[in-house]
Scaffold this motif. Structure first.
Motif, PDB file in Angstrom:
ATOM      1  N   PHE A   1     -68.488 -24.606 -11.810  1.00  0.00           N
ATOM      2  CA  PHE A   1     -68.444 -26.039 -11.569  1.00  0.00           C
ATOM      3  C   PHE A   1     -69.069 -26.331 -10.205  1.00  0.00           C
ATOM      4  O   PHE A   1     -68.770 -25.639  -9.217  1.00  0.00           O
TER       5      PHE A   1
ATOM      6  N   MET B   1     -62.921 -31.361 -14.662  1.00  0.00           N
ATOM      7  CA  MET B   1     -63.903 -30.274 -14.752  1.00  0.00           C
ATOM      8  C   MET B   1     -63.536 -29.309 -15.886  1.00  0.00           C
ATOM      9  O   MET B   1     -64.384 -28.938 -16.694  1.00  0.00           O
TER      10      MET B   1
ATOM     11  N   LEU C   1     -70.558 -29.718  -7.577  1.00  0.00           N
ATOM     12  CA  LEU C   1     -70.587 -31.151  -7.285  1.00  0.00           C
ATOM     13  C   LEU C   1     -72.025 -31.643  -7.468  1.00  0.00           C
ATOM     14  O   LEU C   1     -72.962 -31.019  -6.972  1.00  0.00           O
TER      15      LEU C   1
ATOM     16  N   ASN D   1     -63.088 -23.619 -10.396  1.00  0.00           N
ATOM     17  CA  ASN D   1     -63.692 -22.315 -10.704  1.00  0.00           C
ATOM     18  C   ASN D   1     -62.634 -21.214 -10.749  1.00  0.00           C
ATOM     19  O   ASN D   1     -62.682 -20.331 -11.609  1.00  0.00           O
TER      20      ASN D   1
ATOM     21  N   GLN E   1     -70.578 -27.937  -3.184  1.00  0.00           N
ATOM     22  CA  GLN E   1     -69.198 -27.489  -3.415  1.00  0.00           C
ATOM     23  C   GLN E   1     -68.237 -28.323  -2.587  1.00  0.00           C
ATOM     24  O   GLN E   1     -68.542 -28.707  -1.452  1.00  0.00           O
TER      25      GLN E   1
ATOM     26  N   CYS F   1     -64.014 -28.267  -6.696  1.00  0.00           N
ATOM     27  CA  CYS F   1     -64.740 -27.325  -7.576  1.00  0.00           C
ATOM     28  C   CYS F   1     -64.389 -25.879  -7.260  1.00  0.00           C
ATOM     29  O   CYS F   1     -64.378 -25.045  -8.169  1.00  0.00           O
TER      30      CYS F   1
ATOM     31  N   TYR G   1     -69.198 -33.999 -11.407  1.00  0.00           N
ATOM     32  CA  TYR G   1     -69.327 -32.543 -11.381  1.00  0.00           C
ATOM     33  C   TYR G   1     -70.045 -32.063 -12.637  1.00  0.00           C
ATOM     34  O   TYR G   1     -69.980 -32.711 -13.680  1.00  0.00           O
TER      35      TYR G   1
END
Ligand code: HMG
Length: 464
Positions: free
Chosen positions: A443, A97, A445, A57, A49, A53, A460
């Motif tokens: 999402f 993303m 990394l 999210n 993370q 991300c 991602y």
């Protein structure tokens, strides 16, 4: 045209370090964290993370909850002080993303930038996007303002007990169901300072903790003074003799680097406001001591902090002041609910103020308070330093949103880290594939490239 917050969503990482474990490992009294600072748990990011991300999210949550299509969004702003690139803005990663879910190019029309001014930048982003809507530039579209940060301090430093991580996203539009911002009263203060800063290439900040505490309060108070003038001159509020502007705020949300900083700051503001009013005489009688003044009342923050006799007396005075029924009533009714989430999650830098706002709505609603028409004041602070004070009014449709708020279920099941796991994560010893938890439909990394030509490129994935 009106503008404000229509909905809000949060994303908090699933890992945390418990205050009791932290205190044991650092040889501290756990009560210092739990009661002295108001820290019970601190959210920690997993190995897969980063702040982008967390932000993506949170955005996905607010979009799914409101059945939004990318075409409904005209701007996506990110405010952060955890940036990992000096040039490429964090919102571009977030768009990338989101397009994994909504389709490539689906956000192409959507503008936005990454903003920076320590913890206050999210408030500037909110203000700018509110004005974009007020100016009629939005053409019916909404803005997403995301505040996302990883508050990480050096191992063994005094800041280490005030860490945390998470993202909050606010959906702004011209028919806000939650909060409409008051027009023409937003006020700022700014000063070149080094209370907390993070030079290029350093992952953690350089911090002067006690200096930052005092500077926060001074700067917010200056912004409040200017807010007061604007409120009076714009006729937003008619103040009667013997009243303070704080009497006209039903709730006060403060920037929360740790939850007790909110308490400290509220006490400071209330004390300075009440000092000029007839009610102060009664308060002084209850406290039973004279209000202390520094040896050099026109001195610097350094000279005030170095004045040990004054600092000790002022601490005693503040403690007695905060025990008075009058102050307790203000604390309980205007601030206390906003502190609950901070205690469970820790510092979110830019997102702390807005997590507090979100916490206040949920826990006041649960008390059965009708929030319709209540005015909320915001005290935003960013080191370096700038403060912003502004306000808004809760809208009649608020319950549509607030009734389904549930902090615990929105955080999700969490995992308590052992001390050695915490150390591994803090020292960045794990690769993304070594993450501690596996999440679904989030999402994450996957990779950060290291070769010369593409160094720093991030990949991602959206987990199934
Ligand atoms: P410290 O100096 O070690 O702590 O670190 P302390 O000695 O001030 O103690 C904290 C509180 O615990 C005190 O309460 C103690 O009395 C109490 P207070 O007097 O304030 O009411 N205490 C205990 N209580 C019960 N049992 C005990 C016990 N021992 C002590 N045994 C500090 C505190 C905040 C300075 C440190 O954690 C730090 O440096 N944090 C990082 C900086 C920070 O958060 N500053 C806040 C203002 S600046 C800001 O908000 C901006 C920021 O968010 C960054 C940005 O804008 O980007 C940080």
């Amino acid at each position: 045209m009106t503008a404000g917050i229509d909905d809000i969503a949060i994303y908090i990482p699933r890992l945390y370090i418990d205050a009791a474990d932290f205190a044991e490992a650092r040889g501290l009294d756990p009560v210092k964290l739990q009661k002295g600072l108001g820290v019970s748990q601190m959210a920690i990011v997993d190995a897969n993370q980063d702040p982008a991300c967390l932000a993506a999210n949170a955005c996905l949550r607010v979009m799914e909850k409101n059945n939004l299509d990318p075409q409904d969004i005209g701007r996506l702003y990110i405010s952060t002080e955890s940036a990992f690139d000096e040039s490429k803005a964090m919102n571009s990663y977030v768009i990338g993303m989101l397009e994994q879910v909504y389709g490539q190019g689906s956000f192409e029309h959507c503008g936005g930038v990454e903003t920076k001014f320590a913890c206050v930048s999210g408030s500037y982003a909110l203000y700018d996007n509110t004005n974009w809507i007020r100016a009629g530039e939005a053409e019916g579209k909404s803005a997403l303002v995301v505040v996302s940060d990883i508050a990480k301090y050096d191992m063994g430093s005094s800041g280490e007990m005030t860490q945390g991580a998470g993202a909050v996203v606010m959906l702004l539009n011209d028919k806000p169901r939650l909060l409409e911002f008051d027009p023409k009263v937003t006020s700022t203060s700014i000063k070149d300072e080094y209370d907390f800063y993070r030079p290029f290439g350093k992952e953690t900040p350089i911090v002067h903790g006690q200096y930052s505490n005092l500077l926060y309060m001074i700067q917010v108070r200056k912004a409040l003074e200017s807010y007061k003038k604007k409120v009076i001159s714009s006729n937003l509020i008619q103040m009667k003799e013997g009243e303070t502007i704080l009497d006209h705020m039903d709730y006060i949300n403060m920037h929360l680097p740790y939850s007790n900083m909110g308490k400290k700051a509220l006490a400071y503001l209330v004390r300075h406001e009440w000092r000029q009013l007839p009610r102060w005489k009664n308060i002084l009688e209850q406290i039973g001591m004279k209000e202390p003044v520094p040896k050099d009342p026109r001195g610097t923050i350094e000279s005030v902090l170095a004045d040990e006799e004054f600092m000790a007396k002022d601490h005693e005075f503040t403690k007695l002041f905060t025990k008075t029924q009058e102050y307790q009533d203000v604390f309980e009714s205007k601030l206390s609910s906003s502190l609950i989430a901070s205690t469970m999650i820790g510092n979110l830098y830019t997102a702390s103020l807005y997590l507090g706002f979100r916490s206040s709505l949920e826990f006041e609603y649960q008390k059965g308070v009708d929030l319709d028409g209540k005015r909320i004041g915001f005290g935003s602070y960013g080191s370096g330093s700038s403060a912003m004070v502004f306000s808004g009014v809760v809208q009649p449709e608020y319950a549509e949103i607030v009734k389904s708020m549930n902090l615990e279920s929105e955080i999700g099941q969490r995992r308590r880290l052992t001390w050695s796991e915490y150390e591994e994560l803090h020292e960045n010893k794990l690769a993304p594939e070594q993450s501690k938890v596996h999440t679904k439909k989030e999402f994450v990394l996957v990779d950060i490239k290291t070769d010369v030509e593409s160094r720093g490129e991030r990949r991602y994935a959206f987990t199934s």
